[in-house]
Every structure is written in C-alpha cells, then in structure tokens.
Design a protein around this motif. Sequence first.
Motif, PDB file in Angstrom:
ATOM      1  N   GLY A  49       0.575  -9.132 -17.201  1.00  0.00           N
ATOM      2  CA  GLY A  49      -0.681  -8.458 -16.893  1.00  0.00           C
ATOM      3  C   GLY A  49      -0.683  -7.053 -17.451  1.00  0.00           C
ATOM      4  N   PRO A  50      -1.866  -6.417 -17.451  1.00  0.00           N
ATOM      5  CA  PRO A  50      -1.993  -5.081 -18.041  1.00  0.00           C
ATOM      6  C   PRO A  50      -1.261  -4.025 -17.223  1.00  0.00           C
ATOM      7  CG  PRO A  50      -4.023  -5.681 -16.912  1.00  0.00           C
ATOM      8  CD  PRO A  50      -3.145  -6.898 -16.888  1.00  0.00           C
ATOM      9  N   SER A  51      -1.040  -2.873 -17.831  1.00  0.00           N
ATOM     10  CA  SER A  51      -0.384  -1.764 -17.153  1.00  0.00           C
ATOM     11  C   SER A  51      -1.135  -1.416 -15.868  1.00  0.00           C
ATOM     12  CB  SER A  51      -0.357  -0.562 -18.103  1.00  0.00           C
ATOM     13  OG  SER A  51       0.323   0.490 -17.489  1.00  0.00           O
ATOM     14  N   GLY A  52      -0.393  -1.218 -14.791  1.00  0.00           N
ATOM     15  CA  GLY A  52      -1.003  -0.812 -13.523  1.00  0.00           C
ATOM     16  C   GLY A  52      -1.430  -1.955 -12.626  1.00  0.00           C
ATOM     17  N   CYS A  53      -1.172  -3.230 -13.027  1.00  0.00           N
ATOM     18  CA  CYS A  53      -1.658  -4.360 -12.223  1.00  0.00           C
ATOM     19  C   CYS A  53      -0.710  -4.722 -11.072  1.00  0.00           C
ATOM     20  CB  CYS A  53      -1.913  -5.584 -13.105  1.00  0.00           C
ATOM     21  SG  CYS A  53      -0.416  -6.364 -13.705  1.00  0.00           S
ATOM     22  N   GLY A  54       0.455  -4.071 -11.003  1.00  0.00           N
ATOM     23  CA  GLY A  54       1.331  -4.293  -9.855  1.00  0.00           C
ATOM     24  C   GLY A  54       2.606  -5.073 -10.152  1.00  0.00           C
ATOM     25  N   LYS A  55       2.921  -5.298 -11.401  1.00  0.00           N
ATOM     26  CA  LYS A  55       4.106  -6.094 -11.769  1.00  0.00           C
ATOM     27  C   LYS A  55       5.399  -5.427 -11.306  1.00  0.00           C
ATOM     28  CE  LYS A  55       3.255  -5.832 -16.246  1.00  0.00           C
ATOM     29  NZ  LYS A  55       2.079  -4.945 -16.246  1.00  0.00           N
ATOM     30  N   THR A  56       5.569  -4.166 -11.694  1.00  0.00           N
ATOM     31  CA  THR A  56       6.812  -3.472 -11.376  1.00  0.00           C
ATOM     32  C   THR A  56       6.969  -3.285  -9.873  1.00  0.00           C
ATOM     33  OG1 THR A  56       6.782  -2.332 -13.493  1.00  0.00           O
ATOM     34  CG2 THR A  56       8.123  -1.344 -11.775  1.00  0.00           C
ATOM     35  N   THR A  57       5.873  -2.974  -9.197  1.00  0.00           N
ATOM     36  CA  THR A  57       5.937  -2.798  -7.742  1.00  0.00           C
ATOM     37  C   THR A  57       6.408  -4.093  -7.077  1.00  0.00           C
ATOM     38  OG1 THR A  57       4.170  -1.157  -7.821  1.00  0.00           O
ATOM     39  CG2 THR A  57       4.581  -2.213  -5.687  1.00  0.00           C
ATOM     40  N   THR A  58       5.893  -5.237  -7.530  1.00  0.00           N
ATOM     41  CA  THR A  58       6.307  -6.520  -6.959  1.00  0.00           C
ATOM     42  C   THR A  58       7.799  -6.756  -7.203  1.00  0.00           C
ATOM     43  OG1 THR A  58       4.093  -7.378  -7.393  1.00  0.00           O
ATOM     44  CG2 THR A  58       5.801  -8.997  -6.883  1.00  0.00           C
TER      45      THR A  58
ATOM     46  N   VAL B 191       0.872  -1.174   0.000  1.00  0.00           N
ATOM     47  CA  VAL B 191       0.000   0.000   0.000  1.00  0.00           C
ATOM     48  C   VAL B 191       0.908   1.223   0.000  1.00  0.00           C
ATOM     49  CG1 VAL B 191      -1.840   1.240   1.198  1.00  0.00           C
ATOM     50  CG2 VAL B 191      -1.723  -1.262   1.356  1.00  0.00           C
ATOM     51  N   PHE B 192       0.791   2.079  -1.012  1.00  0.00           N
ATOM     52  CA  PHE B 192       1.623   3.287  -1.062  1.00  0.00           C
ATOM     53  C   PHE B 192       1.127   4.329  -0.066  1.00  0.00           C
ATOM     54  CE2 PHE B 192       2.835   1.552  -5.256  1.00  0.00           C
ATOM     55  CZ  PHE B 192       4.210   1.681  -5.149  1.00  0.00           C
ATOM     56  N   ASP B 193       1.982   5.278   0.249  1.00  0.00           N
ATOM     57  CA  ASP B 193       1.656   6.314   1.234  1.00  0.00           C
ATOM     58  C   ASP B 193       0.371   7.068   0.886  1.00  0.00           C
ATOM     59  OD1 ASP B 193       3.852   5.633   2.675  1.00  0.00           O
ATOM     60  OD2 ASP B 193       5.131   7.260   1.925  1.00  0.00           O
ATOM     61  N   ASN B 194       0.085   7.179  -0.425  1.00  0.00           N
ATOM     62  CA  ASN B 194      -1.127   7.914  -0.820  1.00  0.00           C
ATOM     63  C   ASN B 194      -2.387   7.049  -0.725  1.00  0.00           C
ATOM     64  OD1 ASN B 194      -0.985   6.183  -2.990  1.00  0.00           O
ATOM     65  ND2 ASN B 194      -0.832   7.772  -4.553  1.00  0.00           N
ATOM     66  N   GLY B 195      -2.243   5.806  -0.198  1.00  0.00           N
ATOM     67  CA  GLY B 195      -3.409   4.944  -0.004  1.00  0.00           C
ATOM     68  C   GLY B 195      -3.665   3.954  -1.132  1.00  0.00           C
ATOM     69  N   THR B 196      -2.908   4.068  -2.229  1.00  0.00           N
ATOM     70  CA  THR B 196      -3.089   3.130  -3.348  1.00  0.00           C
ATOM     71  C   THR B 196      -2.624   1.728  -2.955  1.00  0.00           C
ATOM     72  OG1 THR B 196      -2.620   4.896  -4.934  1.00  0.00           O
ATOM     73  CG2 THR B 196      -2.499   2.633  -5.763  1.00  0.00           C
ATOM     74  N   THR B 197      -3.523   0.749  -3.081  1.00  0.00           N
ATOM     75  CA  THR B 197      -3.123  -0.647  -2.896  1.00  0.00           C
ATOM     76  C   THR B 197      -2.633  -1.171  -4.244  1.00  0.00           C
ATOM     77  OG1 THR B 197      -4.707  -1.000  -1.124  1.00  0.00           O
ATOM     78  CG2 THR B 197      -3.895  -2.962  -2.245  1.00  0.00           C
ATOM     79  N   ALA B 198      -1.335  -1.433  -4.345  1.00  0.00           N
ATOM     80  CA  ALA B 198      -0.753  -1.859  -5.622  1.00  0.00           C
ATOM     81  C   ALA B 198      -0.678  -3.376  -5.726  1.00  0.00           C
ATOM     82  CB  ALA B 198       0.641  -1.259  -5.799  1.00  0.00           C
ATOM     83  N   VAL B 199      -0.478  -4.058  -4.587  1.00  0.00           N
ATOM     84  CA  VAL B 199      -0.316  -5.517  -4.566  1.00  0.00           C
ATOM     85  C   VAL B 199      -1.005  -6.062  -3.320  1.00  0.00           C
ATOM     86  CG1 VAL B 199       1.353  -7.426  -4.515  1.00  0.00           C
ATOM     87  CG2 VAL B 199       1.939  -5.320  -5.735  1.00  0.00           C
TER      88      VAL B 199
HETATM   89  P1  ADP Z   1       2.604  -2.350 -13.607  1.00  0.00           P
HETATM   90  O1  ADP Z   1       4.072  -2.547 -13.432  1.00  0.00           O
HETATM   91  O2  ADP Z   1       1.847  -3.642 -13.679  1.00  0.00           O
HETATM   92  O3  ADP Z   1       2.278  -1.434 -14.738  1.00  0.00           O
HETATM   93  P2  ADP Z   1       2.824  -0.837 -11.168  1.00  0.00           P
HETATM   94  O4  ADP Z   1       3.404  -1.791 -10.193  1.00  0.00           O
HETATM   95  O5  ADP Z   1       3.737   0.155 -11.808  1.00  0.00           O
HETATM   96  O6  ADP Z   1       2.037  -1.663 -12.279  1.00  0.00           O
HETATM   97  O7  ADP Z   1       1.647  -0.040 -10.474  1.00  0.00           O
HETATM   98  C1  ADP Z   1       0.639  -0.680  -9.700  1.00  0.00           C
HETATM   99  C2  ADP Z   1      -0.295   0.382  -9.124  1.00  0.00           C
HETATM  100  O8  ADP Z   1       0.409   1.139  -8.136  1.00  0.00           O
HETATM  101  C3  ADP Z   1      -0.797   1.386 -10.140  1.00  0.00           C
HETATM  102  O9  ADP Z   1      -2.100   1.741  -9.754  1.00  0.00           O
HETATM  103  C4  ADP Z   1       0.174   2.547  -9.977  1.00  0.00           C
HETATM  104  O10 ADP Z   1      -0.417   3.766 -10.373  1.00  0.00           O
HETATM  105  C5  ADP Z   1       0.423   2.510  -8.483  1.00  0.00           C
HETATM  106  N1  ADP Z   1       1.746   3.071  -8.111  1.00  0.00           N
HETATM  107  C6  ADP Z   1       2.947   2.693  -8.585  1.00  0.00           C
HETATM  108  N2  ADP Z   1       3.952   3.379  -8.008  1.00  0.00           N
HETATM  109  C7  ADP Z   1       3.342   4.220  -7.129  1.00  0.00           C
HETATM  110  C8  ADP Z   1       3.820   5.202  -6.225  1.00  0.00           C
HETATM  111  N3  ADP Z   1       5.124   5.446  -6.084  1.00  0.00           N
HETATM  112  N4  ADP Z   1       2.915   5.871  -5.481  1.00  0.00           N
HETATM  113  C9  ADP Z   1       1.595   5.611  -5.608  1.00  0.00           C
HETATM  114  N5  ADP Z   1       1.081   4.701  -6.433  1.00  0.00           N
HETATM  115  C10 ADP Z   1       1.930   4.006  -7.194  1.00  0.00           C
END
Ligand code: ADP
Length: 226
Positions: A37-46, A12-20
């Motif tokens: 998976g599609p853009s924004g699904c959490g791949k890079t964050t993982t 969960v990012f500081d702004n409240g977004t649940t990414a994974v």
């Molecule tokens: P992917 O790699 O599958 O495209 P990401 O892991 O980049 O997906 O992003 C997953 C979700 O987390 C998205 O909704 C993205 O906008 C959000 N996100 C990614 N990085 C941050 C961040 N630093 N702060 C807030 N939200 C983020």
Amino acid sequence: IFDLELKKVGKVFDNGTTAVSEFDLSVSKGEFIAFLGPSGCGKTTTLRMIAGFESISSGDMMIKGVRMNDVPPEHRPTSMIFQSYALFPHMTVRRNVGYGLEVKGLSDADRNAKVDRILATLGLEDIADRKPDKLSGGQRQRIALARGLVVEPDILLLDEPLGALDANLRKAIQNELKLLQKNLGVTFIFVTHAQSEALALSDRIVVMNQGRVEQISPPHQLYTRP
Ligand code: ADP
Ligand code: ADP
C-alpha cells in the motif's frame, strides 16, 4: 492453529492519529505475506505491533494461539529486519550476527554453533571476521537477515528490506528469501510499497489503504473481484 492471528486490531496514536483500523488476518506457518500500500497507510505500524515495538490500541493479536498484546518484544517469537540494516559498525560480522544470542546469555560454544550454521546458510562464511562498513549493500542485508534468523524466530518481520538495493541485488535477495522460506519453514511478513515485489515474493498480499485492509488475495488474483 494459526501461526499469527490479528483480530480487529487497531492503532490510535497519542496525538489522535488513527493509523490502523479493524485489521483482520490469519497466517499459517511458513506462509509469505506482503503488506502492500501507499506511504502512510499503516503497514509499518502494523508490523511494529506484531513485533511489540508499538502497543495495540484495540483488538487481539495471537501467535500460535497465545495472546501477545501485553508480551514485550524480547519475549515474542519474532525478529524484525529493517531497511537501514541497523548493524553495529565496530563489530565483526560474526559478532553482529551473534549479538542477540550473546544478550540472551548463550554459552560461547552454543552461540558459535548457531552463528556458523546461519552464516553458512546465507553464504557469509568468508566475510565472518570483517566489519560491516567495508561491505556491500547486499552483504549487509544478508548479515541483517542472518542476525534476525539466528534466534530461530517463528515469524520474520521485514520492513522494506530491499528498498536500498539495486535491481540485480534485489532479485538475488528475493530468491534467497524464498529459499529460506522453503528450507527453514519460517513465516514471513513483508512490508512494501512496490507491487512488483509483493507479486514476486508472497503467497498472499494484504492490500492496505488508509489504515484498513482493502483486499487479501494470492498474487494472481490481485485487484480482480469475483
Ligand atoms: P506506512 O508504513 O504504510 O508508510 P505508517 O504505519 O508508518 O504507514 O503510518 C501510518 C499513519 O500513522 C501515518 O498517518 C503516519 O503519519 C502515522 N504515524 C506513524 N507513526 C506515528 C507516531 N509515532 N505518532 C503519530 N502518528 C504516527
Ligand atoms: P515509513 O513511511 O517508511 O514507514 P515514515 O517516514 O512514515 O516511515 O516514519 C518514520 C518514523 O517516524 C517511524 O518511526 C514512524 O513511527 C514515525 N512517524 C511517522 N509519522 C509520524 C507522526 N505523524 N508523528 C510522529 N511520528 C511519526
């Protein structure tokens, strides 16, 4: 003992977004895993949580049985390769590849031996003394791979490393990645939004959607249900 284990890992990012959410995965040594998976699904964050560039909000991450949650990136047995290559333009290929070892304080002799070996493995000997900005995209991607591999990581993390390449080069680098997997025994985790790439490269595909794992299966069983 697994090379990599994710146990209900969440972000969960500081702004409240649940990414994974509740990401579970166990990876054996030498496996080639794709996150698809599609853009924004959490791949890079993982991937960034595995590398240590992003903190883990919940759950546990282990490498070879050792909990990694609080271990900084430079002390993890991982290397990450980016689509943008992130090479130093003013340094020769040789110096770019050896940079991580230089920072670690290896002696010149030890460093050169390791650098020469990996340059040979990737067919880069002939351009060792040139600068990256004069080289092709495929060459730059090989340099980035060499730089990631020279520190002898257990796990190589690749974030869409082929996205910037044309179709022929992509095929060539794909073949090299498979050879590296076979010859070096490194575990690969690979992020892509291209199904064809996941099918061509991986032993298992982790299909993600909206921060969750939807399916984990070998390529030939992708999207089929029992
Ligand atoms: P992917 O790699 O599958 O495209 P990401 O892991 O980049 O997906 O992003 C997953 C979700 O987390 C998205 O909704 C993205 O906008 C959000 N996100 C990614 N990085 C941050 C961040 N630093 N702060 C807030 N939200 C983020
Ligand atoms: P990709 O989809 O290729 O992973 P993105 O364009 O989603 O890349 O993200 C690029 C960078 O911006 C990443 O470092 C990511 O962590 C960050 N980012 C993505 N979404 C957000 C967001 N909502 N807030 C802050 N940073 C974000």
